[in-house]
Design a protein around this motif. Structure first.
Motif, PDB file in Angstrom:
ATOM      1  N   ARG A   1      90.644  52.561  92.894  1.00  0.00           N
ATOM      2  CA  ARG A   1      90.543  51.902  91.590  1.00  0.00           C
ATOM      3  C   ARG A   1      91.735  50.976  91.404  1.00  0.00           C
ATOM      4  N   LEU A   2      91.435  49.716  91.141  1.00  0.00           N
ATOM      5  CA  LEU A   2      92.473  48.748  90.807  1.00  0.00           C
ATOM      6  C   LEU A   2      92.935  49.046  89.388  1.00  0.00           C
ATOM      7  N   LEU A   3      94.215  49.309  89.227  1.00  0.00           N
ATOM      8  CA  LEU A   3      94.748  49.653  87.914  1.00  0.00           C
ATOM      9  C   LEU A   3      95.078  48.396  87.114  1.00  0.00           C
ATOM     10  N   PRO A   4      95.114  48.505  85.792  1.00  0.00           N
ATOM     11  CA  PRO A   4      95.324  47.321  84.949  1.00  0.00           C
ATOM     12  C   PRO A   4      96.795  46.912  84.808  1.00  0.00           C
ATOM     13  N   TRP A   5      97.612  47.290  85.757  1.00  0.00           N
ATOM     14  CA  TRP A   5      99.011  46.864  85.761  1.00  0.00           C
ATOM     15  C   TRP A   5      99.442  46.635  87.197  1.00  0.00           C
ATOM     16  N   SER A   6     100.578  45.987  87.355  1.00  0.00           N
ATOM     17  CA  SER A   6     101.104  45.664  88.687  1.00  0.00           C
ATOM     18  C   SER A   6     102.455  46.325  88.878  1.00  0.00           C
TER      19      SER A   6
ATOM     20  N   LEU B   1      94.274  56.865  81.206  1.00  0.00           N
ATOM     21  CA  LEU B   1      95.300  55.892  80.845  1.00  0.00           C
ATOM     22  C   LEU B   1      94.858  54.483  81.215  1.00  0.00           C
ATOM     23  N   ALA B   2      94.319  54.323  82.414  1.00  0.00           N
ATOM     24  CA  ALA B   2      93.829  53.012  82.851  1.00  0.00           C
ATOM     25  C   ALA B   2      92.679  52.543  81.958  1.00  0.00           C
ATOM     26  N   ASP B   3      91.755  53.443  81.620  1.00  0.00           N
ATOM     27  CA  ASP B   3      90.645  53.092  80.729  1.00  0.00           C
ATOM     28  C   ASP B   3      91.168  52.597  79.379  1.00  0.00           C
ATOM     29  N   ASN B   4      92.153  53.304  78.824  1.00  0.00           N
ATOM     30  CA  ASN B   4      92.711  52.931  77.523  1.00  0.00           C
ATOM     31  C   ASN B   4      93.423  51.583  77.589  1.00  0.00           C
ATOM     32  N   ILE B   5      94.191  51.357  78.626  1.00  0.00           N
ATOM     33  CA  ILE B   5      94.897  50.082  78.760  1.00  0.00           C
ATOM     34  C   ILE B   5      93.893  48.950  78.939  1.00  0.00           C
ATOM     35  N   GLU B   6      92.855  49.164  79.723  1.00  0.00           N
ATOM     36  CA  GLU B   6      91.818  48.142  79.885  1.00  0.00           C
ATOM     37  C   GLU B   6      91.158  47.827  78.542  1.00  0.00           C
ATOM     38  N   ALA B   7      90.890  48.841  77.738  1.00  0.00           N
ATOM     39  CA  ALA B   7      90.277  48.618  76.427  1.00  0.00           C
ATOM     40  C   ALA B   7      91.195  47.781  75.537  1.00  0.00           C
ATOM     41  N   VAL B   8      92.481  48.070  75.567  1.00  0.00           N
ATOM     42  CA  VAL B   8      93.443  47.287  74.790  1.00  0.00           C
ATOM     43  C   VAL B   8      93.477  45.844  75.289  1.00  0.00           C
ATOM     44  N   GLN B   9      93.499  45.667  76.604  1.00  0.00           N
ATOM     45  CA  GLN B   9      93.533  44.317  77.170  1.00  0.00           C
ATOM     46  C   GLN B   9      92.294  43.518  76.774  1.00  0.00           C
ATOM     47  N   LEU B  10      91.120  44.131  76.832  1.00  0.00           N
ATOM     48  CA  LEU B  10      89.894  43.438  76.448  1.00  0.00           C
ATOM     49  C   LEU B  10      89.881  43.119  74.951  1.00  0.00           C
TER      50      LEU B  10
ATOM     51  N   LEU C   1      99.656  28.832  73.187  1.00  0.00           N
ATOM     52  CA  LEU C   1      98.286  29.329  73.265  1.00  0.00           C
ATOM     53  C   LEU C   1      97.808  29.369  74.717  1.00  0.00           C
ATOM     54  N   ALA C   2      98.094  28.318  75.473  1.00  0.00           N
ATOM     55  CA  ALA C   2      97.683  28.277  76.883  1.00  0.00           C
ATOM     56  C   ALA C   2      98.324  29.415  77.673  1.00  0.00           C
ATOM     57  N   LYS C   3      99.592  29.693  77.415  1.00  0.00           N
ATOM     58  CA  LYS C   3     100.269  30.802  78.111  1.00  0.00           C
ATOM     59  C   LYS C   3      99.632  32.137  77.758  1.00  0.00           C
ATOM     60  N   GLU C   4      99.346  32.349  76.473  1.00  0.00           N
ATOM     61  CA  GLU C   4      98.722  33.605  76.048  1.00  0.00           C
ATOM     62  C   GLU C   4      97.318  33.748  76.625  1.00  0.00           C
ATOM     63  N   LEU C   5      96.565  32.665  76.618  1.00  0.00           N
ATOM     64  CA  LEU C   5      95.213  32.706  77.190  1.00  0.00           C
ATOM     65  C   LEU C   5      95.255  32.971  78.688  1.00  0.00           C
ATOM     66  N   THR C   6      96.243  32.404  79.371  1.00  0.00           N
ATOM     67  CA  THR C   6      96.387  32.628  80.807  1.00  0.00           C
ATOM     68  C   THR C   6      96.661  34.097  81.098  1.00  0.00           C
ATOM     69  N   ARG C   7      97.559  34.712  80.328  1.00  0.00           N
ATOM     70  CA  ARG C   7      97.842  36.144  80.506  1.00  0.00           C
ATOM     71  C   ARG C   7      96.591  36.985  80.244  1.00  0.00           C
ATOM     72  N   ALA C   8      95.888  36.659  79.158  1.00  0.00           N
ATOM     73  CA  ALA C   8      94.684  37.423  78.811  1.00  0.00           C
ATOM     74  C   ALA C   8      93.605  37.257  79.878  1.00  0.00           C
ATOM     75  N   LEU C   9      93.440  36.038  80.384  1.00  0.00           N
ATOM     76  CA  LEU C   9      92.444  35.811  81.428  1.00  0.00           C
ATOM     77  C   LEU C   9      92.785  36.599  82.688  1.00  0.00           C
ATOM     78  N   ARG C  10      94.062  36.639  83.053  1.00  0.00           N
ATOM     79  CA  ARG C  10      94.488  37.428  84.217  1.00  0.00           C
ATOM     80  C   ARG C  10      94.128  38.898  84.021  1.00  0.00           C
ATOM     81  N   ASP C  11      94.403  39.428  82.816  1.00  0.00           N
ATOM     82  CA  ASP C  11      94.096  40.832  82.535  1.00  0.00           C
ATOM     83  C   ASP C  11      92.596  41.097  82.577  1.00  0.00           C
ATOM     84  N   VAL C  12      91.805  40.204  81.985  1.00  0.00           N
ATOM     85  CA  VAL C  12      90.353  40.386  81.950  1.00  0.00           C
ATOM     86  C   VAL C  12      89.771  40.302  83.357  1.00  0.00           C
ATOM     87  N   LEU C  13      90.281  39.380  84.167  1.00  0.00           N
ATOM     88  CA  LEU C  13      89.800  39.295  85.554  1.00  0.00           C
ATOM     89  C   LEU C  13      90.132  40.561  86.334  1.00  0.00           C
TER      90      LEU C  13
END
Length: 100
Positions: free
Chosen positions: A8-13, A34-43, A70-82
């Protein structure tokens, strides 16, 4: 040994930016939850940020600094969602009984 596509790829590095993986069959274990909860927060954060982005783009007074932030925040969010999509896609593929 578990195949890499079954981890399982975890939602952190790691601090160096390398991905972290979980090797377990226990979907109810502490690290899985924990991974499920962090993924839910990220989404959830990505969904809220999308609404904010729409408002910012409609704001005629938004300046270059606002758009850059905004572009920086969207980039971070897109990385997390991917990362979440990749992780969940791997989990689905690993649990597919028709998989060769």
């Amino acid at each position: 040994m578990t195949a890499p596509n079954e981890l399982r790829l975890l939602p952190w590095s790691e601090p160096e930016g390398k991905p972290c993986y979980l090797n377990t069959d226990d979907k109810g274990g502490y690290m899985s939850r924990l991974a499920d909860n962090i993924e839910a927060v990220q989404l959830g954060t990505a969904a809220e940020l999308l609404e904010h982005a729409l408002d910012t783009l409609d704001d005629q007074d938004a300046g270059p600094e606002d758009l850059r932030r905004l572009a920086k925040e969207l980039t971070r969010a897109l990385r997390d969602v991917l990362r979440v999509a990749t992780s969940r896609g791997r989990l689905l593929a690993a649990s597919d009984p028709h998989r060769p």
